[in-house]
Design a protein around this motif. Sequence first.
Motif, short mmCIF file in Angstrom:
data_model
loop_
_atom_site.label_atom_id
_atom_site.label_comp_id
_atom_site.label_asym_id
_atom_site.label_seq_id
_atom_site.Cartn_x
_atom_site.Cartn_y
_atom_site.Cartn_z
N LEU A 12 56.70 74.78 98.72
CA LEU A 12 57.01 73.86 99.81
C LEU A 12 56.86 72.42 99.36
CD1 LEU A 12 57.88 73.46 102.70
CD2 LEU A 12 55.50 73.78 103.41
N GLU A 13 55.81 72.13 98.59
CA GLU A 13 55.62 70.77 98.08
C GLU A 13 56.76 70.36 97.16
OE1 GLU A 13 51.65 70.90 96.50
OE2 GLU A 13 50.76 70.42 98.46
N ALA A 14 57.24 71.29 96.35
CA ALA A 14 58.39 71.01 95.47
C ALA A 14 59.63 70.73 96.29
CB ALA A 14 58.62 72.17 94.49
N GLU A 15 59.84 71.52 97.35
CA GLU A 15 61.00 71.29 98.23
C GLU A 15 60.89 69.93 98.92
OE1 GLU A 15 61.36 74.59 100.90
OE2 GLU A 15 61.76 76.00 99.28
N LEU A 16 59.69 69.58 99.36
CA LEU A 16 59.50 68.28 100.00
C LEU A 16 59.75 67.13 99.03
CD1 LEU A 16 56.39 68.87 102.26
CD2 LEU A 16 58.68 68.23 103.01
N ALA A 17 59.31 67.29 97.79
CA ALA A 17 59.54 66.25 96.79
C ALA A 17 61.04 66.07 96.54
CB ALA A 17 58.81 66.60 95.49
N TYR A 19 63.43 66.87 98.69
CA TYR A 19 63.97 66.29 99.92
C TYR A 19 63.72 64.79 99.96
CZ TYR A 19 64.57 65.41 104.92
OH TYR A 19 64.98 64.90 106.12
N ASP A 20 62.49 64.37 99.64
CA ASP A 20 62.15 62.95 99.64
C ASP A 20 63.02 62.18 98.64
OD1 ASP A 20 60.21 63.22 101.61
OD2 ASP A 20 58.54 63.34 100.18
N ALA A 21 63.23 62.75 97.46
CA ALA A 21 64.07 62.09 96.44
C ALA A 21 65.50 61.93 96.95
CB ALA A 21 64.05 62.89 95.14
N LEU A 22 66.01 62.94 97.62
CA LEU A 22 67.36 62.86 98.19
C LEU A 22 67.42 61.78 99.27
CD1 LEU A 22 68.09 66.67 98.45
CD2 LEU A 22 69.35 65.05 97.01
N ARG A 23 66.47 61.79 100.19
CA ARG A 23 66.48 60.83 101.31
C ARG A 23 66.28 59.40 100.84
NH1 ARG A 23 68.86 60.45 104.64
NH2 ARG A 23 67.48 59.34 106.02
N GLN A 24 65.54 59.21 99.75
CA GLN A 24 65.26 57.87 99.25
C GLN A 24 66.32 57.36 98.28
OE1 GLN A 24 61.26 58.05 97.69
NE2 GLN A 24 60.43 58.69 99.66
N GLY A 25 67.37 58.13 98.08
CA GLY A 25 68.47 57.69 97.22
C GLY A 25 68.14 57.75 95.75
N GLN A 26 67.19 58.58 95.36
CA GLN A 26 66.82 58.69 93.95
C GLN A 26 67.68 59.70 93.20
OE1 GLN A 26 62.68 59.69 94.28
NE2 GLN A 26 62.09 57.62 94.85
N ALA A 81 63.43 79.88 97.76
CA ALA A 81 64.75 79.61 98.31
C ALA A 81 64.86 78.11 98.54
CB ALA A 81 64.94 80.36 99.62
N PHE A 82 65.96 77.54 98.12
CA PHE A 82 66.17 76.13 98.43
C PHE A 82 66.49 76.06 99.91
CE2 PHE A 82 66.92 71.82 97.77
CZ PHE A 82 67.93 71.46 98.63
N ALA A 83 65.63 75.43 100.65
CA ALA A 83 65.79 75.40 102.10
C ALA A 83 65.79 73.98 102.60
CB ALA A 83 64.70 76.23 102.76
N ALA A 89 62.79 69.22 106.95
CA ALA A 89 62.55 68.31 108.07
C ALA A 89 61.35 68.78 108.89
CB ALA A 89 63.79 68.19 108.94
N GLN A 90 61.26 70.09 109.12
CA GLN A 90 60.11 70.63 109.84
C GLN A 90 58.83 70.38 109.07
OE1 GLN A 90 61.14 74.73 110.29
NE2 GLN A 90 62.48 74.38 112.04
N ALA A 91 58.88 70.59 107.77
CA ALA A 91 57.68 70.38 106.95
C ALA A 91 57.31 68.91 106.94
CB ALA A 91 57.95 70.88 105.54
N GLU A 92 58.31 68.04 106.89
CA GLU A 92 58.03 66.61 106.91
C GLU A 92 57.35 66.20 108.21
OE1 GLU A 92 61.15 63.33 107.15
OE2 GLU A 92 60.63 63.40 105.02
N ARG A 93 57.83 66.75 109.32
CA ARG A 93 57.18 66.45 110.61
C ARG A 93 55.75 66.97 110.61
NH1 ARG A 93 62.41 67.59 112.52
NH2 ARG A 93 61.91 69.76 112.93
N ALA A 94 55.54 68.17 110.09
CA ALA A 94 54.19 68.74 110.04
C ALA A 94 53.28 67.88 109.15
CB ALA A 94 54.24 70.17 109.52
N ARG A 95 53.82 67.42 108.04
CA ARG A 95 53.05 66.59 107.12
C ARG A 95 52.64 65.29 107.81
NH1 ARG A 95 55.76 64.74 101.56
NH2 ARG A 95 57.13 63.71 103.03
N SER A 96 53.52 64.69 108.59
CA SER A 96 53.19 63.43 109.26
C SER A 96 52.15 63.64 110.36
CB SER A 96 54.44 62.77 109.82
OG SER A 96 54.98 63.54 110.86
N VAL A 97 52.14 64.83 110.98
CA VAL A 97 51.15 65.12 112.01
C VAL A 97 49.76 65.24 111.40
CG1 VAL A 97 50.38 66.93 113.61
CG2 VAL A 97 52.77 66.23 113.59
N HIS A 98 49.67 65.80 110.18
CA HIS A 98 48.38 66.02 109.55
C HIS A 98 47.92 64.83 108.72
CE1 HIS A 98 48.18 70.10 110.90
NE2 HIS A 98 49.37 70.36 110.39
N ALA A 99 48.76 63.83 108.59
CA ALA A 99 48.40 62.65 107.76
C ALA A 99 47.49 61.71 108.52
CB ALA A 99 49.66 61.93 107.33
#
Length: 99
Positions: A12-17, A19-26, A81-83, A89-99
């Motif tokens: 999940l952390e790899a998928e988030l990384a 996802y973040d790279a894609l969203r940040q234009g990297q 699975a690449f998801a 997006a769900q994981a990102e929301r969960a991450r922001s709730v726990h931050a």
Amino acid sequence: MHDGLRSQLDDLEAELAEYDALRQGQVFTLEAESIIGIGEALIKARIVRNLTQKELAERLSLAEQQIQRYEATVPRRGSRAFAAGSRCAQAERARSVHA
């Protein structure tokens, strides 16, 4: 049991990384090695452009269901699975709730 949870968390952390790279234009190039890879490239391109399936379908004059079908062809990679999209997006929301 603990190893299985650690593995899932690592995935999940790899998928988030990714996802973040894609969203940040990297990510500047998306490639599909075969027709099978088109679904994954399509998902990633939508993430980069911040488009929903519906918005992409409208831009391409296709039914939203056709975009869903294309994206449903994403193959599983080993144990992970690449998801991108809703799962990230769900994981990102969960991450922001726990931050």
